[in-house]
Scaffold this motif. Structure first.
Motif, mmCIF file in Angstrom:
data_model
loop_
_atom_site.group_PDB
_atom_site.id
_atom_site.type_symbol
_atom_site.label_atom_id
_atom_site.label_comp_id
_atom_site.label_asym_id
_atom_site.label_seq_id
_atom_site.Cartn_x
_atom_site.Cartn_y
_atom_site.Cartn_z
ATOM 1 N N GLN A 151 0.916 -1.121 -0.103
ATOM 2 C CA GLN A 151 0.065 0.117 -0.086
ATOM 3 C C GLN A 151 0.763 1.355 -0.083
ATOM 4 N N TYR A 152 1.992 1.203 0.108
ATOM 5 C CA TYR A 152 2.905 2.508 0.362
ATOM 6 C C TYR A 152 3.684 2.785 -0.917
ATOM 7 N N CYS A 153 3.502 3.995 -1.391
ATOM 8 C CA CYS A 153 4.101 4.581 -2.461
ATOM 9 C C CYS A 153 5.510 4.457 -2.540
ATOM 10 N N THR A 154 6.310 4.172 -3.345
ATOM 11 C CA THR A 154 7.683 3.978 -3.237
ATOM 12 C C THR A 154 8.297 5.195 -3.180
ATOM 13 N N HIS A 155 7.861 6.302 -3.333
ATOM 14 C CA HIS A 155 8.463 7.667 -3.205
ATOM 15 C C HIS A 155 8.797 7.878 -1.670
ATOM 16 N N ALA A 156 7.720 8.014 -1.129
ATOM 17 C CA ALA A 156 7.901 8.587 0.185
ATOM 18 C C ALA A 156 6.766 8.062 1.292
ATOM 19 N N ALA A 157 6.321 6.951 0.916
ATOM 20 C CA ALA A 157 5.271 6.025 1.777
ATOM 21 C C ALA A 157 4.012 6.736 1.682
ATOM 22 N N GLY A 158 3.486 7.485 0.888
ATOM 23 C CA GLY A 158 2.084 7.898 0.783
ATOM 24 C C GLY A 158 1.359 6.609 0.619
ATOM 25 N N VAL A 159 0.176 6.324 1.072
ATOM 26 C CA VAL A 159 -0.722 5.300 0.816
ATOM 27 C C VAL A 159 -1.715 5.537 -0.632
ATOM 28 N N VAL A 160 -1.179 4.640 -1.401
ATOM 29 C CA VAL A 160 -1.806 4.656 -2.704
ATOM 30 C C VAL A 160 -3.248 4.383 -2.775
ATOM 31 N N GLN A 161 -4.056 4.703 -3.810
ATOM 32 C CA GLN A 161 -5.382 4.591 -3.839
ATOM 33 C C GLN A 161 -5.677 3.806 -5.313
ATOM 34 N N PHE A 162 -6.778 3.068 -5.422
ATOM 35 C CA PHE A 162 -7.104 2.725 -6.798
ATOM 36 C C PHE A 162 -7.940 3.777 -7.481
ATOM 37 N N ILE A 163 -7.751 4.056 -8.751
ATOM 38 C CA ILE A 163 -8.700 4.917 -9.515
ATOM 39 C C ILE A 163 -9.054 4.237 -10.572
ATOM 40 N N PRO A 164 -10.389 3.684 -10.367
ATOM 41 C CA PRO A 164 -11.103 2.902 -11.345
ATOM 42 C C PRO A 164 -11.401 3.472 -12.633
ATOM 43 N N GLN A 165 -11.514 4.551 -12.570
ATOM 44 C CA GLN A 165 -11.827 5.403 -13.947
ATOM 45 C C GLN A 165 -10.683 5.236 -14.786
ATOM 46 N N ASN A 166 -9.608 5.360 -14.409
ATOM 47 C CA ASN A 166 -8.265 5.357 -15.198
ATOM 48 C C ASN A 166 -7.266 3.984 -15.057
ATOM 49 N N ASN A 167 -8.011 3.092 -14.392
ATOM 50 C CA ASN A 167 -7.312 1.755 -14.069
ATOM 51 C C ASN A 167 -6.036 1.728 -13.654
ATOM 52 N N HIS A 168 -5.647 2.595 -12.689
ATOM 53 C CA HIS A 168 -4.229 2.665 -12.103
ATOM 54 C C HIS A 168 -4.334 2.916 -10.680
ATOM 55 N N LEU A 169 -3.185 2.799 -10.049
ATOM 56 C CA LEU A 169 -2.953 3.349 -8.557
ATOM 57 C C LEU A 169 -2.500 4.629 -8.577
ATOM 58 N N GLN A 170 -2.989 5.476 -7.753
ATOM 59 C CA GLN A 170 -2.307 6.726 -7.567
ATOM 60 C C GLN A 170 -1.796 7.196 -6.168
ATOM 61 N N CYS A 171 -0.878 7.883 -6.064
ATOM 62 C CA CYS A 171 -0.408 8.206 -4.870
ATOM 63 C C CYS A 171 -0.985 9.706 -4.476
ATOM 64 N N PRO A 172 -1.745 10.007 -3.302
ATOM 65 C CA PRO A 172 -2.257 11.375 -3.241
ATOM 66 C C PRO A 172 -1.273 12.337 -2.700
ATOM 67 N N VAL A 173 -0.197 12.114 -2.311
ATOM 68 C CA VAL A 173 0.822 12.835 -1.768
ATOM 69 C C VAL A 173 1.546 13.768 -2.772
ATOM 70 N N HIS A 174 2.254 13.197 -3.703
ATOM 71 C CA HIS A 174 2.672 13.963 -4.948
ATOM 72 C C HIS A 174 2.609 13.491 -5.976
ATOM 73 N N GLY A 175 1.439 12.678 -6.214
ATOM 74 C CA GLY A 175 0.917 12.388 -7.368
ATOM 75 C C GLY A 175 1.630 11.249 -8.405
ATOM 76 N N SER A 176 2.437 10.343 -7.855
ATOM 77 C CA SER A 176 2.801 9.087 -8.754
ATOM 78 C C SER A 176 1.837 8.541 -9.024
ATOM 79 N N ILE A 177 1.930 7.847 -10.049
ATOM 80 C CA ILE A 177 0.945 6.977 -10.562
ATOM 81 C C ILE A 177 1.670 5.410 -11.150
ATOM 82 N N PHE A 178 0.973 4.384 -10.709
ATOM 83 C CA PHE A 178 1.287 3.135 -11.094
ATOM 84 C C PHE A 178 0.365 2.447 -11.962
#
Ligand code: FES
Length: 138
Positions: free
Chosen positions: A80-107
């Motif tokens: 669950q932890y973003c590899t940038h600075a450990a924000g908790v990622v969320q699933f964004i179903p509309q975009n079919n990806h995981l996103q970190c709300p802290v600095h905006g990384s997308i997986f």
């Protein structure tokens, strides 16, 4: 202060610091490097706390893992932890990806980075459903 006096005072100071450092831990106790435990757990999909997994696009967090329901039969699991600075990622179903709300990384759904600042992928785990049970494991 002459050279001899300086060396004596410095030596005493270093000795006191070394003793203080050695005395911080209780006798016989050592600091061990933290070992990572293997991920392997099962969740009961009928439990109320996992209700978000009843719908496609829903996701939950359990044992530091984000579990996503991608389709009727497919579930995905990631650290669950973003590899940038450990924000908790969320699933964004509309975009079919995981996103970190802290600095905006997308997986993507393999855990690969598709937008920085993160540079390392999310660790992905296996997720297998058997009836109402979902096993998440490595
Ligand atoms: S902590 Fe996730 S992008 Fe920085």
């Amino acid at each position: 202060m002459n050279r001899k006096s300086f060396i004596l005072k410095t030596g005493v100071f270093i000795g006191v610091c070394a003793c203080a450092g050695a005395c911080v831990l209780p006798k016989g106790e050592q600091v061990e490097p933290k070992k990572e435990e293997k991920v392997d757990f099962t969740i009961d999909l009928t439990e109320t706390k996992f209700a978000d997994l009843q719908k496609i696009g829903g996701f939950i967090y359990e044992k530091l893992i984000i579990v996503v329901r991608k389709s009727t039969s497919e579930y995905l699991a990631f650290n669950q932890y973003c590899t940038h600075a450990a924000g908790v990622v969320q699933f964004i179903p509309q975009n079919n990806h995981l996103q970190c709300p802290v600095h905006g990384s997308i997986f993507d759904l393999d855990g690969k980075v598709i937008q920085s600042p993160a540079i390392n992928p999310l660790k992905k785990y296996k997720a297998e459903r058997n009836g109402n049970l979902l096993r998440v494991f490595e």
